[in-house]
Structures are given as structure tokens and as C-alpha cells.
Enzyme design. Structure first.
Site, PDB file in Angstrom:
ATOM      1  N   GLY A 262       0.904  -1.313   0.045  1.00 10.41           N
ATOM      2  CA  GLY A 262       0.025  -0.007   0.061  1.00 10.41           C
ATOM      3  C   GLY A 262       0.780   1.428  -0.057  1.00 10.41           C
TER       4      GLY A 262
ATOM      5  N   ASN B 212       1.472   3.269  -2.744  1.00  9.40           N
ATOM      6  CA  ASN B 212       0.948   4.053  -3.322  1.00  9.40           C
ATOM      7  C   ASN B 212      -0.354   4.660  -3.003  1.00  9.40           C
ATOM      8  OD1 ASN B 212       2.293   4.880  -6.002  1.00  9.40           O
ATOM      9  ND2 ASN B 212       2.118   2.655  -6.430  1.00  9.40           N
TER      10      ASN B 212
ATOM     11  N   ARG C  82     -14.435 -14.695 -11.815  1.00 11.81           N
ATOM     12  CA  ARG C  82     -13.857 -13.299 -11.743  1.00 11.81           C
ATOM     13  C   ARG C  82     -14.980 -12.406 -11.905  1.00 11.81           C
ATOM     14  NH1 ARG C  82      -8.866 -11.522 -12.644  1.00 11.81           N
ATOM     15  NH2 ARG C  82      -8.350 -13.535 -13.838  1.00 11.81           N
TER      16      ARG C  82
ATOM     17  N   ARG D 209      -5.047  -7.980  -9.641  1.00  8.21           N
ATOM     18  CA  ARG D 209      -6.119  -8.637 -10.288  1.00  8.21           C
ATOM     19  C   ARG D 209      -6.696  -7.877 -11.699  1.00  8.21           C
ATOM     20  NH1 ARG D 209      -7.521 -13.599  -9.355  1.00  8.21           N
ATOM     21  NH2 ARG D 209      -9.604 -13.358  -9.850  1.00  8.21           N
TER      22      ARG D 209
ATOM     23  N   HIS E  34       1.409   1.470 -13.151  1.00  9.38           N
ATOM     24  CA  HIS E  34       2.171   0.159 -13.657  1.00  9.38           C
ATOM     25  C   HIS E  34       3.872   0.552 -13.687  1.00  9.38           C
ATOM     26  CE1 HIS E  34       3.394  -3.300 -15.875  1.00  9.38           C
ATOM     27  NE2 HIS E  34       3.896  -2.535 -16.783  1.00  9.38           N
TER      28      HIS E  34
ATOM     29  N   THR F 244      -8.705  -0.774 -19.384  1.00  6.89           N
ATOM     30  CA  THR F 244      -9.554  -1.205 -20.291  1.00  6.89           C
ATOM     31  C   THR F 244      -9.224  -2.811 -20.157  1.00  6.89           C
ATOM     32  OG1 THR F 244      -7.917  -0.918 -21.984  1.00  6.89           O
ATOM     33  CG2 THR F 244      -9.631   0.865 -21.656  1.00  6.89           C
TER      34      THR F 244
END
Length: 221
Positions: free
Chosen positions: A16, A18, A69, A95, A113, A145
Site C-alpha cells: 500500500g 501508493n 472473476r 487482479r 504500472h 480497459t
């Protein structure tokens, strides 16, 4: 126009850091946002304690307890909607979302990322960059996306690869830049300055004038 704070739902799976960068930016007054909820798919995620120390509501939704999912995403979506979340932040959330979440929050899910997308997608971006001998690595904030780390890019930071770098040293320097650009991307969203056109994100109201010089590595004498 003075826009209200954006209501955030932050998704985490690990330490955590970020998340902490977002909290710190809010506390400094650099970011007009309210973290309505922190969700982790792992009960042992250290980021949950970070949230609790700041009085932020947390929820553990373990993905292994759901058959698909999509079922997991429905549980996440219901929880986010209960807290009136406007923008979902994936801050070390390991995920992929299905159409259940993507359709519910179009253009309103951000991810960070540790690579310069679209190069080096996936969880080993720093290792892959070193193995290919790139001279410049970095990090990317993008709108999520379908697919792995391929959404419209909001912000990127370039980090030179130094002689003797291993995966951990490079990752640590990249992480420092993640902590800078993720809160800034949220700030741009809160200010209404982000517009998606196809696969591109247009940042409205960018300052003109001089720009930083290109980053060249190794530097030219």
C-alpha cells in the site's frame, strides 16, 4: 469553477505504498479527494493497516471465495456503490477486472504500472526491462480497459537504468516516481482536465512554453 473532492475507492493487494502517497497528497492539500473505501483481495495486505491508521474504512473481499472473476467483481462493485465511489484507483491491485467492473466505471478506473506502457506489461516489468537491456525504464498511470496494462495513458515518468542495477534497485527508484505521478493523475481527473479520445488521453490546459530536455541514457558528453 471550484470542483468538489473526488470520491475514491482504492484497490490494493500488498504493502500500500501508493495508497500512502495518495493519503499524504490529500493531507498536504495537494489533492482534493476523499478516500471512501480501501478494498483488498488479501486479508494480510499491509496497506489495510495504513488505511486504518488514517481512519479510512477498509474491506477485505477475497477473490478465492468466488467461483468466477465476474462474481468477485460484482461483490467489489456493490461495495464501491455503497460508498458512492466516483473513481477507482488500482494501487498495487494484482487482479484483472472483468466487463462487470469496466462497464460500471468506464473511464473511471486508474492503474499504476511499473513500466513504460505499452512495453513490458504484467507483474515482472522491471525484470523484463533489465533482461532486454533497456536504458530507460519508468512507470505509467493509465485508464483500465480490457487487457493487461494496455489502457489509455494518462502520465508516464522515465527512470534511467543505472550500471549495476538489479531488479530491486530499479524497482525502488521507479516506485519513487509512482508515488509522484499517481496522485497527480488523480488531481487532473478531479480538476476535470482528462479527456479520452480513442486510445489517447488529452490533458486539457497543459502549460505551454519550454519543456524539459529529452532524457538520454547514457548521457551524451
Amino acid at each position: 469553477m471550484d470542483r468538489p473532492p473526488v470520491k475514491l475507492g482504492v484497490m490494493i493487494s500488498g504493502s500500500g505504498t501508493n495508497l500512502q502517497a495518495i493519503i499524504d497528497a490529500i493531507l498536504r492539500g495537494d489533492l482534493k479527494a476523499e478516500i471512501r473505501l480501501v478494498i483488498s483481495n488479501r486479508a494480510d495486505a499491509q496497506g489495510l493497516e495504513r488505511a486504518r491508521r488514517h481512519g479510512i474504512q477498509t474491506q477485505v473481499i477475497e477473490h478465492r471465495k468466488f467461483p468466477t472473476r465476474e462474481d468477485f467483481d460484482r461483490a467489489v462493485l456493490a461495495t464501491l456503490n455503497q460508498r458512492s465511489v466516483e473513481l477507482v484507483i488500482c494501487a498495487g491491485f494484482m487482479r484483472l477486472f472483468s466487463a462487470v467492473m469496466l462497464d460500471a466505471f468506464p473511464g473511471r478506473i486508474m492503474n499504476i504500472h511499473p513500466g513504460l506502457s505499452p512495453a513490458f506489461p504484467g507483474i515482472h516489468a522491471q525484470r523484463d526491462a533489465l533482461e532486454l537491456g533497456v536504458k530507460i525504464a519508468g512507470c505509467t498511470v493509465f485508464f483500465v480497459t480490457a487487457g493487461v496494462d494496455v489502457g489509455p495513458i494518462i502520465l508516464q515518468a522515465a527512470v534511467p537504468v543505472l550500471p549495476g542495477d538489479d531488479e530491486s534497485r530499479l524497482a525502488a527508484r521507479i516506485l519513487q516516481q509512482e508515488h509522484r505521478i499517481l496522485p497527480h493523475a488523480i488531481r487532473l481527473f478531479q480538476q476535470g482536465r482528462l479527456e479520452i479520445e480513442g486510445r489517447r488521453v488529452i490533458v486539457k490546459g497543459e502549460p505551454g512554453g519550454t519543456h524539459p530536455p529529452p532524457l538520454i541514457n547514457p548521457p551524451i558528453d
